[in-house]
Design an enzyme around this catalytic site. Sequence first.
Site, short mmCIF file in Angstrom:
data_model
loop_
_atom_site.label_atom_id
_atom_site.label_comp_id
_atom_site.label_asym_id
_atom_site.label_seq_id
_atom_site.Cartn_x
_atom_site.Cartn_y
_atom_site.Cartn_z
N GLU A 1 1.87 1.76 -3.05
CA GLU A 1 1.18 2.09 -3.97
C GLU A 1 0.74 3.71 -4.02
OE1 GLU A 1 -2.45 0.40 -2.99
OE2 GLU A 1 -4.05 1.28 -5.07
N SER B 1 -7.77 2.25 -2.65
CA SER B 1 -6.10 1.37 -3.06
C SER B 1 -6.96 0.22 -3.21
CB SER B 1 -5.50 0.76 -1.46
OG SER B 1 -4.64 -0.39 -1.32
N CYS C 1 -8.15 -2.03 3.67
CA CYS C 1 -9.05 -3.36 4.98
C CYS C 1 -9.69 -3.44 5.02
CB CYS C 1 -7.28 -3.15 5.70
SG CYS C 1 -6.95 -2.08 6.47
N GLU D 1 0.62 -1.35 0.47
CA GLU D 1 -0.26 0.15 0.35
C GLU D 1 1.08 0.66 0.35
OE1 GLU D 1 -3.83 -0.65 2.11
OE2 GLU D 1 -3.79 1.93 2.88
N LYS E 1 -15.53 -9.81 7.45
CA LYS E 1 -14.89 -10.62 7.36
C LYS E 1 -15.28 -12.18 6.20
CE LYS E 1 -11.05 -8.06 7.63
NZ LYS E 1 -9.90 -8.19 6.90
N CYS F 1 -11.07 -1.67 14.36
CA CYS F 1 -11.62 -2.96 14.20
C CYS F 1 -11.65 -3.81 16.12
CB CYS F 1 -10.56 -3.96 13.96
SG CYS F 1 -10.48 -4.03 12.49
N GLU G 1 -13.30 -12.17 -6.35
CA GLU G 1 -11.65 -11.83 -6.24
C GLU G 1 -11.31 -12.28 -5.22
OE1 GLU G 1 -15.35 -10.57 -5.94
OE2 GLU G 1 -13.64 -8.54 -5.55
N GLU H 1 -16.41 -10.91 2.90
CA GLU H 1 -15.56 -10.67 2.29
C GLU H 1 -14.62 -11.60 1.56
OE1 GLU H 1 -11.78 -8.65 4.70
OE2 GLU H 1 -10.57 -8.71 2.77
FE1 HC1 Z 1 -9.08 -5.69 11.26
FE2 HC1 Z 1 -6.82 -5.86 9.77
S1 HC1 Z 1 -7.20 -4.28 11.42
S2 HC1 Z 1 -9.24 -5.29 9.21
O1 HC1 Z 1 -9.85 -4.01 11.37
O2 HC1 Z 1 -6.47 -4.16 7.98
O3 HC1 Z 1 -11.14 -7.77 11.15
O4 HC1 Z 1 -7.87 -6.76 14.48
O5 HC1 Z 1 -7.87 -7.90 10.89
O6 HC1 Z 1 -7.67 -7.86 7.37
O7 HC1 Z 1 -4.34 -6.96 9.83
C1 HC1 Z 1 -9.82 -7.01 11.24
C2 HC1 Z 1 -8.68 -6.48 12.86
C3 HC1 Z 1 -7.80 -7.30 10.99
C4 HC1 Z 1 -7.02 -7.45 7.84
C5 HC1 Z 1 -5.52 -6.54 9.24
FE1 SF4 Z 2 -14.05 -2.84 9.07
FE2 SF4 Z 2 -15.26 -3.39 11.80
FE3 SF4 Z 2 -15.00 -5.39 10.23
FE4 SF4 Z 2 -12.56 -3.59 11.09
S1 SF4 Z 2 -14.33 -5.38 12.78
S2 SF4 Z 2 -13.20 -4.77 9.34
S3 SF4 Z 2 -13.36 -2.00 11.56
S4 SF4 Z 2 -16.00 -3.76 10.03
#
Ligand code: HC1
Ligand code: SF4
Length: 568
Positions: free
Chosen positions: A281, A318, A298, A278, A357, A502, A365, A360
């Site tokens: 980038e 990003s 993220c 990143e 997540k 998070c 992709e 996700e």
């Molecule tokens: Fe997160 Fe991440 S910080 S998104 O908040 O970028 O869930 O803890 O795992 O993927 O590293 C969440 C936390 C986590 C990702 C990282």
């Molecule tokens: Fe985003 Fe909340 Fe998931 Fe962290 S816990 S990745 S801030 S939705």
Amino acid sequence: LINLKINNMPISVKKGTKILQAAQMLHIDIPHLCYHPDQRIKARCRICSVEVVGQRRLLAACSTECWEGMEVFTDTKVVRDTQRGILQLIMADHEENCLTCPRNGNCVLQQLCSRFNVLRPNIPHVGQHIEKRGANPSLVHDPEKCVKCGRCIRACKEIQGIEVLGFAGRSTNIHVTTPFDAEFDNTKCVLCGQCSLACPVGALVEKDDTDRVLDAIFDPNKTVIVQTAPSVRIALGDEFGMPKGSIVTKKMVTALRMIGFDKVFDTNYGADLTITEEANELIERIKSGKKMPMATSCCPGWVNYMEKHYPDLLDHLSTTKSPMQIFSAITKTHYAKQENLDPKNIFTVAIMPCIAKKYEITRPEMAHDGRPDTDAVLTTRELIKLIKYIGIDFENLPESEFDNPMGTATGAAAIFGATGGVMEAALRTTYEWLTGEEMKNVEYTPVRGFDGIKEAQINIGDKTINIAVAHTLNNAKILMDKLRAGECKYDFIEVMACPGGCLGGGGQPIGTTMEVNKKRMESIYQIDKNTKYRKSHENPYLKQLYKDFLEKPGSEIAHKLLHTHYQA
Ligand code: HC1
Ligand code: SF4
Ligand code: SF4
């Protein structure tokens, strides 16, 4: 100060303090359902009713301010009868299948019924059958378990500004639902799970994937690899009676081995890799001036928000994948080859503080050769469930270390879990790469703390970089509206959907509040301080990975595996 008595106990409180809070200071827990310390007070459920000398009616302790000379009683016959009556009415409209409920043992209604001896409902069942909602990878909604406290509705509105949830119907048919009763997927919902964190009962919960993970562990042909997010290690101890914010990384690693994972790795290693890609980038974009400002990507709740609410601004995200996905992509390619494993027989699990997540990992992709890079996401709450299932005495576990090569990470990765952390981590690397000089003081405090939006200017070499950090989507909206109107001069934006980042994620232990989040944040910065390397590009295992496999940040192979695109 205002002086009053509660149950004959004198106390002095600040003006504006509510009876419920004053009682808490005296270690009296007045029962409550609709009250949540981080939300607007609605006084809907009235279970916190108390008697105040001189008042003809009972008053709601959550919404009534203390006054001078006030005398409160929380335990008279009329108070108890009222509270039991309210519980009876709720039970008349509540599915009685506590034994099989995901919140069994951790449900406020269950606790209150036990506390007030409402063990056999004496009012006939009046509730109507309402279908569950859950045809999405993240969230299950069971309206028949709902107590109509409205906490989920307020979480969605007051934190995220999304207003997917609302009340519909009247009288005994009143229920929480989405616009046109649609599935969450087909609404503006971003699957952040803040509603599930606010729910006092089992009406809103994450999709449970624990059985799927255990099946993989029991399968002798599978190598099951687990990674754990930065924010799990500072929250997991909550549920085992440890002080809030306890850093339990090494006990967590032991527990994961005991559960049966073959390799216990760290998402933070993926976070270091996210930062190198990143930062590279960002530098490319700054130099070319294209698609500026760049925004972090993220947080899947935030990405969902951009896709659903600001599809015209997707170019700003990003292209670097999240640490979780980068980690899994490397696991099923380079690591598999190194260890002579067939990627088909690897099952990757990510322990996350997050419900989005789970969604996700299902994005097309995020797969290769028809197989998802990450096979399952478990929330912190689901990990707690597994630890309890095995019967582990977590607090007294011996400590152990992550496996390597993907268990070593820097302090920059650790701070990802707090709002501002991704920005700070990226700046540490960007600074050194742009100037060629060492960054002496790596702690960049203007992006720390829980202010909703943090803005700063940072001079890097001959460039001035304008940055902004937002947590919660209510705050992100302010930034995005400015961007859409062409009113912002930012170069780099970080957004995390959840309050505090998070560490306050929708999959964290029940009981997560901003007060708890503050302790978690302090622990996260403590981890950074105590880590040997504090800049992502200094991670020795990462350097090796670029040497052996990825060549350099932004290389063709890095683009193929570690970058993605978004869709409106
Ligand atoms: Fe997160 Fe991440 S910080 S998104 O908040 O970028 O869930 O803890 O795992 O993927 O590293 C969440 C936390 C986590 C990702 C990282
Ligand atoms: Fe985003 Fe909340 Fe998931 Fe962290 S816990 S990745 S801030 S939705
Ligand atoms: Fe609202 Fe988040 Fe719940 Fe969706 S998951 S209904 S956006 S609080």
